[in-house]
Each structure stands twice: as C-alpha cells, then as structure tokens.
Design a protein around this motif. Sequence first.
Motif, mmCIF file in Angstrom:
data_model
loop_
_atom_site.group_PDB
_atom_site.id
_atom_site.type_symbol
_atom_site.label_atom_id
_atom_site.label_comp_id
_atom_site.label_asym_id
_atom_site.label_seq_id
_atom_site.Cartn_x
_atom_site.Cartn_y
_atom_site.Cartn_z
ATOM 1 N N PRO A 101 -68.377 23.816 -25.053
ATOM 2 C CA PRO A 101 -68.714 22.932 -26.167
ATOM 3 C C PRO A 101 -67.476 22.219 -26.713
ATOM 4 N N GLY A 103 -66.602 19.587 -29.777
ATOM 5 C CA GLY A 103 -67.179 18.977 -30.965
ATOM 6 C C GLY A 103 -67.084 17.471 -31.020
ATOM 7 N N SER A 132 -72.177 21.208 -28.548
ATOM 8 C CA SER A 132 -71.614 21.695 -29.809
ATOM 9 C C SER A 132 -72.533 21.388 -30.987
ATOM 10 N N GLN A 154 -74.323 25.524 -28.794
ATOM 11 C CA GLN A 154 -73.264 26.284 -29.467
ATOM 12 C C GLN A 154 -73.460 26.152 -30.968
ATOM 13 N N TYR A 156 -72.088 26.689 -34.797
ATOM 14 C CA TYR A 156 -71.167 27.045 -35.874
ATOM 15 C C TYR A 156 -72.080 27.490 -37.003
ATOM 16 N N THR A 182 -70.049 30.675 -32.072
ATOM 17 C CA THR A 182 -68.583 30.604 -32.046
ATOM 18 C C THR A 182 -68.037 31.366 -33.243
ATOM 19 N N LYS A 263 -69.040 33.856 -28.624
ATOM 20 C CA LYS A 263 -67.882 33.077 -28.131
ATOM 21 C C LYS A 263 -66.651 33.351 -28.987
ATOM 22 N N SER A 285 -62.572 33.701 -24.839
ATOM 23 C CA SER A 285 -61.965 32.378 -25.040
ATOM 24 C C SER A 285 -61.068 32.447 -26.265
ATOM 25 N N HIS A 287 -60.385 29.426 -27.661
ATOM 26 C CA HIS A 287 -60.628 28.070 -28.160
ATOM 27 C C HIS A 287 -59.556 27.101 -27.644
ATOM 28 N N GLY A 288 -59.042 27.407 -26.458
ATOM 29 C CA GLY A 288 -58.041 26.512 -25.890
ATOM 30 C C GLY A 288 -56.737 26.501 -26.681
ATOM 31 N N ASP A 317 -63.307 30.705 -20.869
ATOM 32 C CA ASP A 317 -62.591 29.423 -20.800
ATOM 33 C C ASP A 317 -61.242 29.536 -21.481
ATOM 34 N N GLY A 319 -57.729 26.941 -20.714
ATOM 35 C CA GLY A 319 -56.647 26.693 -19.770
ATOM 36 C C GLY A 319 -57.100 26.343 -18.362
ATOM 37 N N ARG A 321 -57.962 24.170 -15.494
ATOM 38 C CA ARG A 321 -57.644 22.768 -15.234
ATOM 39 C C ARG A 321 -58.093 22.286 -13.860
ATOM 40 N N ARG A 341 -61.087 20.579 -21.696
ATOM 41 C CA ARG A 341 -60.446 19.259 -21.784
ATOM 42 C C ARG A 341 -60.617 18.390 -20.532
HETATM 43 C C1 FNR Z 1 -63.222 22.479 -28.576
HETATM 44 N N1 FNR Z 1 -63.816 23.738 -28.531
HETATM 45 C C2 FNR Z 1 -64.971 23.976 -29.244
HETATM 46 N N2 FNR Z 1 -65.580 25.181 -29.169
HETATM 47 C C3 FNR Z 1 -66.746 25.418 -29.814
HETATM 48 O O1 FNR Z 1 -67.281 26.516 -29.728
HETATM 49 N N3 FNR Z 1 -67.325 24.411 -30.536
HETATM 50 C C4 FNR Z 1 -66.776 23.185 -30.656
HETATM 51 O O2 FNR Z 1 -67.319 22.304 -31.303
HETATM 52 C C5 FNR Z 1 -65.529 22.959 -30.026
HETATM 53 N N4 FNR Z 1 -64.888 21.766 -30.159
HETATM 54 C C6 FNR Z 1 -63.753 21.496 -29.428
HETATM 55 C C7 FNR Z 1 -63.147 20.252 -29.512
HETATM 56 C C8 FNR Z 1 -62.070 19.957 -28.684
HETATM 57 C C9 FNR Z 1 -61.457 18.596 -28.754
HETATM 58 C C10 FNR Z 1 -61.573 20.916 -27.777
HETATM 59 C C11 FNR Z 1 -60.443 20.591 -26.847
HETATM 60 C C12 FNR Z 1 -62.136 22.170 -27.748
HETATM 61 C C13 FNR Z 1 -63.266 24.793 -27.671
HETATM 62 C C14 FNR Z 1 -63.861 24.702 -26.265
HETATM 63 O O3 FNR Z 1 -65.191 25.122 -26.260
HETATM 64 C C15 FNR Z 1 -63.068 25.559 -25.270
HETATM 65 O O4 FNR Z 1 -63.005 26.869 -25.767
HETATM 66 C C16 FNR Z 1 -61.663 24.987 -25.028
HETATM 67 O O5 FNR Z 1 -61.754 23.604 -24.798
HETATM 68 C C17 FNR Z 1 -60.987 25.653 -23.850
HETATM 69 O O6 FNR Z 1 -59.654 25.229 -23.741
HETATM 70 P P1 FNR Z 1 -59.151 24.115 -22.679
HETATM 71 O O7 FNR Z 1 -59.412 24.694 -21.311
HETATM 72 O O8 FNR Z 1 -59.946 22.883 -22.918
HETATM 73 O O9 FNR Z 1 -57.713 23.935 -22.980
#
Ligand code: FNR
Length: 390
Positions: A101, A103, A132, A154, A156, A182, A263, A285, A287-288, A317, A319, A321, A341
């Motif tokens: 997801p 956002g 999301s 997903q 919130y 999440t 999550k 995760s 959250h990146g 998730d 990282g 790529r 991403r």
């Molecule tokens: C997210 N992620 C995220 N997760 C979630 O549960 N709800 C959301 O709305 C969002 N929004 C969101 C926005 C942006 C711009 C990013 C980059 C990430 C987190 C997403 O689900 C996921 O955990 C990460 O993107 C994983 O990291 P990488 O691999 O993208 O670096």
Amino acid sequence: MNRPPQYGDFQYEIYLDGLKGIAPRYPVDFASLEEKAHAVMPWWVRNYVAAGCGNEHTQRANVEAFNRWGLVPRMFNGSYERDLSVSLFGVNLPSPIFMSPIGVIGLCSQDFHGDLRVAEAAAATGVPMMTSTLSMDPMEEIAQHLGQTPGFFQLYTPGDRDLAESLINRAQGAGFKAIALTLDTWVTGWRPRDLNYASFPQLRGYCLSNYFTDPYFRKRLEKSPEEDPAAAAREWMKVFGNSLTWDDLKWIREVSHVPLIAKGICHPEDARKAIDLGVDAIYCSNHGGRQANGGLSALEMLGGVVEAADGVPVLFDSGVRNGSDVVKALALGATAVGIGRPYAYALAVGGTDGVIQQLRSILAEADLLMAVDGYPTIADLRKGGLIKAV
Ligand code: FNR
C-alpha cells in the motif's frame, strides 16, 4: 495441469522486439527508473515518496541487507520449468509478489488517478494491489478496476470506532479479499525531506477520498468537504491516528469477516500474540524506513517472525528493489513479497504500462535467478539454498 507462467520468458519478448528496432519504453532496472521518475514527478510528490525517517539510515539498511545474502547455485536438478505460485489464506496467486500500500500512489500518475492506474496493472498482471486508506479515488471505484485479480485493503484505523467499522464494512462490501491493519503509522515519523519544505499532501486535502465519501466521517463535519475542504482535512488530522492495543485487535477481529493481516510486525512475540488473537497473516515490514529510523533492516527481522508465525503466512516488504531481492525474501521464509517504491516510480514514468512492465521485469528476474541457480520451486529455495555472505 496447466503449465505455470514462466515469467523469465519476458526477456525473449524484449529481445525479439529489439529485432524490429523496438526497445523497452521504460527502464527495467530500479536505479534507472528512479532517476527518470525523479525527473518527472512534481517536487512535493517526489519528496514524499523518497522520504525516509531521520537521516534515512534504516531506509538504506533495508536495501543493503539484501547484499549480505547469496544463493548457492545448484546443478543437475531440472529447473527447466519453474512454479512461483503461492497461496495466502485461501487466495491462490500465480506469483509471490504484491503491490504494497502506498498512500500517495494516486498522485504518482500524471492524471492524479494513480490508484485506478495501479488497479489496471493488477488486473493485467495478476499481481494483487493492496490499496491504501489514503487514496485519490474511493476504494469502491478502485475495486472496479481490479478485474479478476484479488485486491486487499490496507486500513489506517481511525480513532473514531464508527468510522473504522464503516471503512471495514465498505472494504468487505467492495470485494477486497483481506484487510491489512497498519500498526506502525498512527503518527507520522520524522521526515526531513518533507519537513524542510513544510509539505504534507494529505493536509492539503489530497488522498482523503475514502474519508470524504464516508457517511461517518461526514457526520463529524459542520460543512461538507465539498464546501470546506480545508476544515475537512483538519478533521481528518484529528481522527487519523489510533495507537492500537491488543484489546482493539480483538474488536477489529470481531467486526471483520475477511482475513486480517497485521502490518508492521517485526518482533517474534508480537507475531505470536497477533496470531493467537486471530490474525490470519503477519506482514513483516518497517514501512520502508519511513516511520522509525531504528537501525535494523526489515530483512534482518524476517527470520524470527517466520519462525514465530509457525506456518501462518508472512508477507514481507521494505527494501525490495528487484527480482533477486524477491527470491532472497522467499528463501528466508516470506510467503509473499511486497513491492513498494519501484511501482510508484514506474507509475510516474509510464502510467499503467510502466507498472505492468516493472512488475513483469521483477518477476522475470526472480524466475531467471531460480532457473539459472537451479531452484524450480519456492519449496526448493527454502531447503537451505541461501547463505549469509558477510
Ligand atoms: C508507504 N507505505 C504505506 N504503508 C501503509 O500501510 N499504508 C500507506 O498508506 C503507505 N503509504 C506509503 C507511501 C509511500 C510514498 C511509501 C514509499 C510507502 C509503506 C509501504 O506499504 C511499504 O511498507 C514500503 O514502501 C516498503 O519500503 P520500500 O521497499 O518501498 O522502500
């Protein structure tokens, strides 16, 4: 039995097109895609997508962690055909990846309807989209673009329980096959890239369509979001965050009739307790690296979570790529691997087609790694093929 899709064949399509003078319209690798995307995205969307927490150490660690693992090639074991299919709480998927997801994905396409464009890519590829709560188009409309591909929602969880239940009921009614809670984002992490420009898209009214169309959210407002969008966005800020407790999980379990995914779980004890309280899948995760600059990569935490989950599906998730990363996460026990991403950048560069091409590229690389290194199935990968190199 039908032959499973051989994702690696995508490279033949590319090379055969080359004979007609046609090269791929978008880069197949992450680094080139990121560079192109950064050049075309509006600065405030680019910053939001690229931003990590603090000095972004954890965000980098997530990516670097994959380099410390390597697959040992095996020969003479007939990996001419591979099977990458997986099953998650009764949902059968042709491949082990899904779209995490995001956002602001709605803002990543040039028409600002990115959620719909991604849903179309899900329909075309069979790769599920986890949509999301924060979307430009309401979830019911997104669901209509998913075709035959299962979708996940997903959540919130808002502070207002009536609103939370309304969002859950709407997701179930729209046909989403699971709800992911999440847990790590009831408050936004400290993100200097956004803070330096005082830019937070949601407070400008973007990506709030699920709230603005919800009867329980609208009840909270003196004027409708159409009449006073700024006041509606401020009300969203009040209701968004909810730092959930185990008792809240019991309540959400009771009101949800589809499988629940937790999550943001990284500790084995949290994984175990969530499963004991009825969660159907764990989503490991960080959250990146956007939420907490805690240091550890998500990959380092995957093994412990898989062990604690004891056979319950574990989504992963942070990282990921490329296809090799997908294979490594699967070998470490992930049931399905989330792409984040890379698909956001693919959307910015090429819309629906860009996302389709990127997903196919990731799957092709994963499939070809398994082919060349002699692991025809995911079960084979888990028999000790992966070793820590450093
Ligand atoms: C997210 N992620 C995220 N997760 C979630 O549960 N709800 C959301 O709305 C969002 N929004 C969101 C926005 C942006 C711009 C990013 C980059 C990430 C987190 C997403 O689900 C996921 O955990 C990460 O993107 C994983 O990291 P990488 O691999 O993208 O670096």
